[in-house]
Scaffold this active site. Structure first.
Site, PDB file in Angstrom:
ATOM      1  N   ARG A   1      10.802  10.293   4.826  1.00 23.70           N
ATOM      2  CA  ARG A   1      10.616  10.038   3.391  1.00 23.70           C
ATOM      3  C   ARG A   1       9.138   9.759   3.100  1.00 23.70           C
ATOM      4  O   ARG A   1       8.594  10.162   2.071  1.00 23.70           O
ATOM      5  CB  ARG A   1      11.491   8.871   2.908  1.00 23.70           C
ATOM      6  CG  ARG A   1      11.198   8.507   1.472  1.00 23.70           C
ATOM      7  CD  ARG A   1      12.243   7.649   0.756  1.00 23.70           C
ATOM      8  NE  ARG A   1      13.030   6.788   1.588  1.00 23.70           N
ATOM      9  CZ  ARG A   1      12.606   5.631   2.096  1.00 23.70           C
ATOM     10  NH1 ARG A   1      11.385   5.187   1.861  1.00 23.70           N
ATOM     11  NH2 ARG A   1      13.411   4.914   2.860  1.00 23.70           N
TER      12      ARG A   1
ATOM     13  N   LYS B   1       8.619  28.109  -8.838  1.00 21.58           N
ATOM     14  CA  LYS B   1       8.251  29.311  -9.582  1.00 21.58           C
ATOM     15  C   LYS B   1       7.310  30.175  -8.734  1.00 21.58           C
ATOM     16  O   LYS B   1       7.671  30.553  -7.651  1.00 21.58           O
ATOM     17  CB  LYS B   1       7.645  28.899 -10.930  1.00 21.58           C
ATOM     18  CG  LYS B   1       8.430  27.786 -11.651  1.00 21.58           C
ATOM     19  CD  LYS B   1       9.833  28.188 -12.063  1.00 21.58           C
ATOM     20  CE  LYS B   1      10.687  27.000 -12.487  1.00 21.58           C
ATOM     21  NZ  LYS B   1      10.131  26.136 -13.489  1.00 21.58           N
TER      22      LYS B   1
HETATM   23  C1  LIG Z   1      10.335  24.828 -13.954  1.00 22.08           C
HETATM   24  C2  LIG Z   1       9.232  24.064 -14.540  1.00 22.08           C
HETATM   25  C3  LIG Z   1       9.137  22.676 -14.349  1.00 22.08           C
HETATM   26  C4  LIG Z   1      10.173  21.891 -13.581  1.00 22.08           C
HETATM   27  O1  LIG Z   1      10.253  22.251 -12.248  1.00 22.08           O
HETATM   28  P1  LIG Z   1      11.596  22.210 -11.347  1.00 22.08           P
HETATM   29  O2  LIG Z   1      11.123  22.675 -10.037  1.00 22.08           O
HETATM   30  O3  LIG Z   1      12.586  23.107 -12.013  1.00 22.08           O
HETATM   31  O4  LIG Z   1      12.071  20.787 -11.350  1.00 22.08           O
HETATM   32  C5  LIG Z   1       8.049  22.030 -14.907  1.00 22.08           C
HETATM   33  N1  LIG Z   1       7.118  22.697 -15.632  1.00 22.08           N
HETATM   34  C6  LIG Z   1       7.193  24.020 -15.839  1.00 22.08           C
HETATM   35  C7  LIG Z   1       6.141  24.704 -16.649  1.00 22.08           C
HETATM   36  C8  LIG Z   1       8.250  24.752 -15.318  1.00 22.08           C
HETATM   37  O5  LIG Z   1       8.325  26.064 -15.540  1.00 22.08           O
END
Ligand SMILES: *Cc1c(COP(=O)(O)O)cnc(C)c1O
Length: 382
Positions: free
Chosen positions: A50, A199
């Protein structure tokens, strides 16, 4: 060495030294919860996963390096990164936030952290409004996303950072949409950069993860303390997957952008498109800022289809290669209906004000052959 090498080399080599024990060129997955000590308190820098894990450390080294930052904390999701940063603010303080941010960030500030902090949402493309709001609300932190999601509005990071320094406000930039390949907010004066690793950075739609990068040791120490106390650290296996995915980040981003530009050209001429939004279009309201602070325009496109909910639904359910799904930034193309999907948690009045209407469609252009993608769009329009 870090400073003198280009980002295409960094994504492949930072955090990528061969394993000192075996020479393995790929990093080992340290799938362990704990580490053996030779006598109480005597260890090799790792006590419990952790707190720290060697595979996660490698990922953090790479991520810090590609955003030109000293420190990085890798978290179990993008929202975990947002949560830790917001939680590091003293109780009762105020947060200023862009009005067109990721739906989850909006929900967190409005429905979860509203018990602890006051949040105000403003259009951060308007510098006069930013300055007036900094004066009026004296926020502890300003949170911006540029380009925004889903309307791709651009805020001037360097100018906003100057205003924040003057008013002693911490500037956080969510750089998920551009990735470190096309934009480096720390170089433009931001205090913290945030990414959803889910992403573009991982890029293969098989990991949920997040990260933040910063130069201030104090910010790093305070937020790491929270991560260790609260617990949303990235797992060894997911850290390893991101280290694997990130190696192709530079070529993927270029391919995403190339595809997006072709699709923009196609949509520009289409009679069923009412309005097209892409930062690389000369008629984009902040085209000049985009060109100056980004080295590419990215792979995200938003457009208004002629008609309303009926036309949107029909178009989206006919697409074949563009999968109808939340998320973005993977190698496969995705389509999204922000009003019903990603931004449903944004209050209706705010959606209306922003322009997140029933005929708005967001595309994340993947790296498939662009002719196939255009054909897919064409048959769905028909
Ligand atoms: C997807 C996203 C998040 C959140 O991320 P997660 O990995 O889904 O928790 C935050 N900011 C932007 C611009 C995103 O596209």
């Amino acid at each position: 060495m870090k400073k003198n090498i280009k980002i295409e080399t960094k994504v492949i080599h930072l955090g990528g030294h061969p394993d000192p024990v075996t020479g393995s060129i790929m990093p080992p997955i340290h799938q362990t919860s704990t580490y053996v000590q030779s006598s109480p308190g005597k260890h090799q820098g790792y006590e419990y996963t952790r707190s720290h894990n060697p595979t996660r450390t490698r990922l953090e080294e790479c991520l810090a390096g590609i955003e030109n930052a000293k420190y990085c904390i890798a978290t179990s999701s993008g929202m975990a990164a947002v949560t830790l940063i917001v939680h590091s603010i003293p109780k009762g303080q105020t947060i200023l936030c862009g009005d067109d941010v990721y739906g989850g960030t909006n929900r967190l500030l409005n429905n979860v952290f509203d018990k602890h902090y006051d949040s105000h949402f403003i259009d951060t493309t308007d510098l006069k409004l930013v300055e007036a709001s900094l004066k009026k609300h004296k926020p502890y932190l300003l949170w911006i996303e540029t380009p925004t999601n889903p309307l791709l509005k651009i805020s001037d990071i360097a100018k906003i950072s100057k205003l924040c320094k003057k008013h002693k406000t911490i500037l956080v930039v969510d750089n998920t949409f551009m990735s470190p390949i096309f934009q480096n907010p720390i170089d433009l004066g931001a205090d913290i950069v945030v990414h959803s690793l889910t992403k573009y950075i991982n890029g293969h739609s098989d990991v949920v993860g997040g990260a933040m990068m910063m130069n201030s040791k104090k910010l790093y120490d305070d937020i790491w303390y929270l991560q260790n106390s609260i617990g949303p650290s990235q797992s060894p296996f997911d850290s390893w997957l991101v280290l694997r995915g990130i190696k192709t980040l530079a070529i993927r981003m270029k391919a995403h952008e190339e595809g997006a530009k072709e699709i923009v050209k196609y949509l520009q001429k289409h009679k069923k498109v009412e309005k097209l939004i892409y930062p690389g279009l000369k008629d984009h309201p902040q085209y000049k800022i985009a060109k100056a602070q980004m080295s590419g325009f990215g792979g995200m496109i938003s457009f208004y289809i002629k008609g309303g909910i009926k036309e949107s639904r029909k178009f989206l359910s006919k697409l074949k290669f563009f999968k109808l799904a939340e998320s973005l930034g993977g190698v496969e193309s995705l389509a999204n209906h922000p009003a019903i999907m990603t931004h449903a948690s944004v209050p209706l009045a705010m959606r209306k004000k922003l322009g997140i209407s029933d005929n708005l469609i967001r595309l994340s252009v993947g790296i498939e052959n662009v002719e196939d993608l255009k054909k897919d769009l064409e048959q769905a329009f028909k």
